[in-house]
Each structure stands twice: as structure tokens, then as C-alpha cells.
Design a protein around this motif. Structure first.
Motif: not given
Length: 367
Positions: A41, A66-67, A69-71, A73-74
Motif C-alpha cells: 500500500a 482504501d489503498a 484495504r485493497q492491498a 484484499r489482494e
């Protein structure tokens, strides 16, 4: 002292969050850690901890959150909840108590609560009280040792004494905010919903109304009845006749038959406490050789899937059931973190459909 709110690359001690991130697939071998999330992130581990612990507001920008949380998830990152539980002395389990599982509204409340809970590593146990709105037994035998808190929908707080004892935090949904001794309450604006429904019928020209009232001693239904009576009293020449009914299609059918066959002028609108009663009312109208809405208008409340499954589709009041559950879970988490959440009242929406229309001409009226 908390650091000031910052922008995209704010957290000290780590890389700045930028518009590009290294591919997550190149980041990790083995089980991902918070350090991996931070690197992907482009932030510090402290930022990761704030975001995934839902303590970032005012300290981390929404873009950076958001960054992170996205990291996560990925990478498939999951916090080490066992260690956190030991530190906090919590079970990370909440109990959601509802009067019944057969009602779609409560299923949607659970879905909203479970979504928020899952994002915070909390489990939700759904428990239908065997006595409906009566006293709820402790399903564990030791709820205070098994749970972190209780959320209860459409019940009275004193019905939960056996569950929560003196210690468990309690959040009440769709319940009396003045009477219930709860840490927080979340309600929908029942009064406004019924007021808009009555206004809709009055604008169409209805003056004779029958109320198909739920035969349930519950705050939410008392509020519906009071709001209906108040709205009608404000307009001269209106009348309301009440028939009580169990919360079932059969109950609505029987109550509607009684209302339509009562002495005096026939009501031109049937206002039902929920969509299930309204479905039964529509059957009663047809069985009596009448038509919905040409002869009798019918309204529901809640806007569950049944409202659009019947023909004609029901005019009803849409209650945000999922948001009720989500707000209740957020309130409980805030209490567990030492906060004092405010009383929450969620807006509702009138949904006009084909089951309401202008009343038929009054045969007693002068030509």
C-alpha cells in the motif's frame, strides 16, 4: 495525542502512499503479514493497524484507507485475531436476538450486521427468541463469558435480562429509545413513514380507513398505530376502524374480511402494519368480489420481497433493514471501544405502487 489528519502519504515511519503500488502477487511468499500490506500500500505498519482496526478516521485520509484495504484484499491478509483477543480480553462474538427467523426483515437486519462484523473480525450468532417478544433464555448457559455484547431487534430490554445480566453491552434496534436501558439504540423513522403513507391516501381522496394492526405487543407497532391515528385526526371527515391480526397472510385475510364486512360504510383503504398482512388483505378483497385498487386500496409496511411478488404490487414504506443491522453493529463496536454512540434514527421511504388509487365514487354522495 493523535497526529493530525493527513493526505495521501501521511504516516510517518513508512513509505508514502502514491498512485502506483507494487503488484501484490510479487509481494509475498507464505502467509502475508501487516508489513507486507504496508509495503504494497506504500504506507507504514502503523497506518495498516489504524485502518484495519477501523480507527483511521481523522488520522488517515480516505484514499489511503482504501489503498490499505485493497492491498489487504489482494494479499489475502487476515489480522492475527487470536493474539488481539488475548490482549483485549474479548471473545469477538456478538449475539443478535430477533423475535423470529421467518420474517424477511430480520434476515436483512442480520445480513447488515454480519457484513460490518466480518470487516472487524467479529462473529455474529443469530438467536430467535423462542417466546417471540417475551423473555429470551440464555442459549449458552453462560452468555456473559461467551459474548462481547448483545444486539436485539424489535424487543424490550427487560426481555433480555437472562442473557446480558449486569455486564454485557446492549444495543437495541427498532425499540423504545426512552424506556430501554441500552448502551445505544438504532431506529427507523416509523412516524414519518406512516405519516407519508396516510398523506398519500388522503391526496388520493380516501377518508374511510381500516387499520389491520399486528396483534403483537411491540413498540414498533404501537408507534405505527399512534402515527396513523394522529395523521388522520388532522383531517376533518376521516375515520379509522382497527382490526387486530396475527402476523401472517391468513391473519391479514381474516382481519380484512372483518373490516370490509363491518357495519356502516365500507372502508376504501386498508392500511396494514406489514407487507405480509397486506398480502392477506389483497386476497380478502378478491374473495369478496372486489378489486384492488379500484374498489379498495391496500398498503403495506417494510417493503420486503413479497411487496413486489403480489399482484398488484404493494404501495408500502421501505425500511432500510440492512442499514439497521449495520448501524447496530457499528454502535456495539463503538461501545466496546469505550465510545458513547448517539441514538440513531434512519430515514424511510414511501414506495407508491399499483395497490393504491383514488377511491370509488361514494354512492351516498349527492349527484
Amino acid at each position: 495525542m493523535a497526529p493530525p489528519a493527513a493526505g495521501v502519504g501521511e504516516v510517518r515511519g513508512g513509505a508514502r502512499a502514491t498512485g502506483t503500488r507494487p503488484p501484490a502477487t510479487q509481494a509475498v511468499s507464505g502467509r502475508p503479514t501487516s508489513r507486507d500490506v504496508a509495503r504494497v500500500a506504500g504506507v507504514s505498519q502503523a497506518t495498516v493497524s489504524l485502518v484495519l482496526g477501523d480507527k483511521w478516521r481523522g488520522r488517515v485520509s480516505p484514499r489511503t484507507a482504501d489503498a490499505v484495504r485493497q492491498a489487504a484484499r489482494e494479499l489475502g491478509y487476515r489480522p492475527n485475531l487470536a493474539a488481539r483477543h488475548l490482549r483485549l480480553g474479548r471473545t469477538r462474538t456478538a449475539l443478535l436476538v430477533v423475535p423470529a427467523l421467518s420474517n424477511e426483515f430480520f434476515a436483512r437486519v442480520y445480513a447488515g450486521a454480519a457484513e460490518v462484523a466480518a470487516a472487524h473480525g467479529v462473529g455474529v450468532v443469530l438467536y430467535p427468541s423462542p417466546e417471540g417478544i417475551g423473555p429470551a433464555r440464555d442459549p449458552f448457559g453462560s452468555a456473559q463469558a461467551t459474548l462481547d455484547g448483545v444486539i436485539a431487534s424489535s424487543m424490550a430490554a427487560d426481555a433480555l435480562a437472562a442473557l446480558r445480566g449486569d455486564g454485557l453491552p446492549l444495543v437495541m434496534l427498532d425499540s423504545n429509545p426512552d424506556r430501554d436501558r441500552a448502551a445505544a439504540t438504532v431506529n427507523v423513522d416509523i412516524e414519518a413513514g406512516m405519516g407519508r403513507l396516510v398523506e398519500h391516501l388522503l391526496d388520493l381522496g380516501h377518508r374511510r380507513v381500516a387499520h389491520l394492526a399486528a396483534a403483537v405487543d411491540s413498540w414498533t407497532f404501537h408507534v405505527r398505530a399512534a402515527a396513523l391515528a394522529t395523521a388522520l385526526r388532522a383531517v376533518p371527515g376521516t375515520s379509522v376502524h382497527t382490526e387486530y391480526a396475527p402476523l401472517s397472510v391468513a391473519g391479514g385475510l381474516s382481519a380484512a374480511e372483518r373490516a370490509l364486512a363491518a357495519p356502516g360504510a365500507r372502508p376504501t383503504a386498508l392500511v396494514c402494519d406489514d407487507d405480509v398482512l397486506a398480502a392477506g388483505a389483497c386476497k380478502a378483497v378478491r374473495r369478496l368480489g372486489l378489486r384492488v385498487p379500484q374498489d379498495v386500496s391496500v398498503t403495506g409496511f417494510d417493503d420486503v420481497s413479497l411487496a413486489t411478488a403480489v399482484e398488484p404490487e404493494l404501495t408500502t414504506v421501505r425500511l432500510p433493514a440492512e442499514e439497521v443491522g449495520a448501524a447496530g453493529m457499528r454502535a456495539l463496536l463503538a461501545v466496546l471501544d469505550g465510545g458513547v454512540p448517539d441514538v440513531t434514527r434512519l430515514p424511510v421511504e414511501l414506495v407508491p405502487r399499483a395497490s393504491t388509487a383514488a377511491p370509488p365514487p361514494d354512492p351516498a354522495a349527492p349527484a
